[in-house]
Design a protein around this motif. Sequence first.
Motif, short mmCIF file in Angstrom:
data_model
loop_
_atom_site.label_atom_id
_atom_site.label_comp_id
_atom_site.label_asym_id
_atom_site.label_seq_id
_atom_site.Cartn_x
_atom_site.Cartn_y
_atom_site.Cartn_z
N ARG A 64 0.83 -1.21 0.00
CA ARG A 64 0.00 0.00 0.00
C ARG A 64 0.87 1.26 0.00
NH1 ARG A 64 -3.79 -1.34 5.09
NH2 ARG A 64 -1.72 -1.95 5.86
N THR A 65 0.25 2.37 -0.35
CA THR A 65 0.96 3.65 -0.35
C THR A 65 1.28 4.07 1.08
OG1 THR A 65 -0.14 4.35 -2.39
CG2 THR A 65 0.84 6.08 -1.02
N VAL A 66 2.51 4.46 1.30
CA VAL A 66 2.98 4.87 2.63
C VAL A 66 3.25 6.37 2.62
CG1 VAL A 66 4.74 4.52 4.41
CG2 VAL A 66 4.02 2.60 2.97
N TRP A 90 4.89 10.48 -0.50
CA TRP A 90 4.03 9.31 -0.68
C TRP A 90 4.73 8.32 -1.61
CZ3 TRP A 90 2.23 14.23 -0.28
CH2 TRP A 90 1.20 14.48 0.62
N PHE A 91 4.89 7.09 -1.17
CA PHE A 91 5.54 6.07 -2.00
C PHE A 91 4.91 4.72 -1.72
CE2 PHE A 91 7.73 5.61 2.00
CZ PHE A 91 8.00 4.26 2.10
N ALA A 109 15.65 4.01 3.88
CA ALA A 109 16.44 4.42 2.72
C ALA A 109 15.74 5.52 1.93
CB ALA A 109 16.71 3.21 1.82
N ILE A 110 14.44 5.36 1.67
CA ILE A 110 13.73 6.37 0.89
C ILE A 110 13.59 7.66 1.70
CG2 ILE A 110 11.41 5.67 1.63
CD1 ILE A 110 12.46 6.78 -1.90
N GLY A 153 12.86 -1.23 -6.05
CA GLY A 153 11.49 -1.68 -6.26
C GLY A 153 10.47 -0.74 -5.66
N ILE A 154 10.80 0.55 -5.55
CA ILE A 154 9.91 1.54 -4.93
C ILE A 154 9.62 2.64 -5.94
CG2 ILE A 154 9.72 3.27 -3.09
CD1 ILE A 154 11.58 1.52 -1.43
N THR A 155 8.39 3.10 -5.97
CA THR A 155 8.01 4.24 -6.79
C THR A 155 7.46 5.35 -5.90
OG1 THR A 155 6.65 5.00 -8.65
CG2 THR A 155 5.69 3.33 -7.21
N VAL A 156 7.90 6.56 -6.17
CA VAL A 156 7.42 7.74 -5.44
C VAL A 156 6.23 8.30 -6.19
CG1 VAL A 156 8.00 10.04 -4.61
CG2 VAL A 156 9.71 8.21 -4.53
N GLU A 157 5.07 8.33 -5.55
CA GLU A 157 3.85 8.79 -6.20
C GLU A 157 3.69 10.31 -6.13
OE1 GLU A 157 0.81 6.57 -4.24
OE2 GLU A 157 1.04 4.85 -5.59
#
Length: 261
Positions: A64-66, A90-91, A109-110, A153-157
């Motif tokens: 889910r989006t964090v 939001w990622f 890390a993010i 494997g992470i995308t920043v929304e």
Amino acid sequence: MPDPLNFVFLALGVVVFLLLSGFRIAQQYQRGVVFRLGWFTLVKGPGLYWLIPFIEWQRKIDIRTVTIAVEQQETITRDSVTVKVNAVLWFRVVDPAKAVLSVENFQMAIYQVALTGLRNIIGQHDLDEVLKERDKINGILKASLNELSSPWGITVELVEMKDVEIPLNMQRVMAMEAEAIREKRARIIKAGAELEASEKLAQAALRMMSNPGALELRRMQMVSEVGAENNSTVVVMMPAEFLALARNLNEQIGRQNEAAQ
């Protein structure tokens, strides 16, 4: 002597227990990253699935989006102004395997990447750009974070700067600048109004010059307006031609009245 049948039931019970202990359930928003003897095998879920007991184990990842609040950072803009900026990030995880294998703690890390990225982006822009072009800066920061977090494997929304705090002396300078701009605009508007009024007056003067009677009527109107005020004495210089014209007019009216009688 122990009954061999008891050993059979005991063995069957152990086998059934081991089989049942291998079942796992992942929620719709979870994925299980499965390892077999220390080696990554596959990603399972959502729903019910089975792992080989004592041989396979998993780590569940929430996809889910964090939302993370980036703490306030004090940095310097390109035009050497010290500002304090905080943001919201939001990622979400798009590749659970990379999030587990590529980085120890992807959330930390993010977060650290967002801190450093925010400082760098602010340092590449002037104060006016930071205050007026937030959407542009947010887009640049988002692209930068996605480039760095993609191997994990992470995308920043979305990235949004919440507050930009500037020093008090700079606030006073900006207030003076805004006041000067408003004063300049007011003077330009006033000058335009005066120019338009002068053009109208010039047109009126040309018309009055072509019609002396209109000029005299305008003069009489001004006299009446001044005389309407209290405690005022008005001395009017009337041209002789105007008085002669008025005398002739009175004589003509008198003769007409006598003739009518």
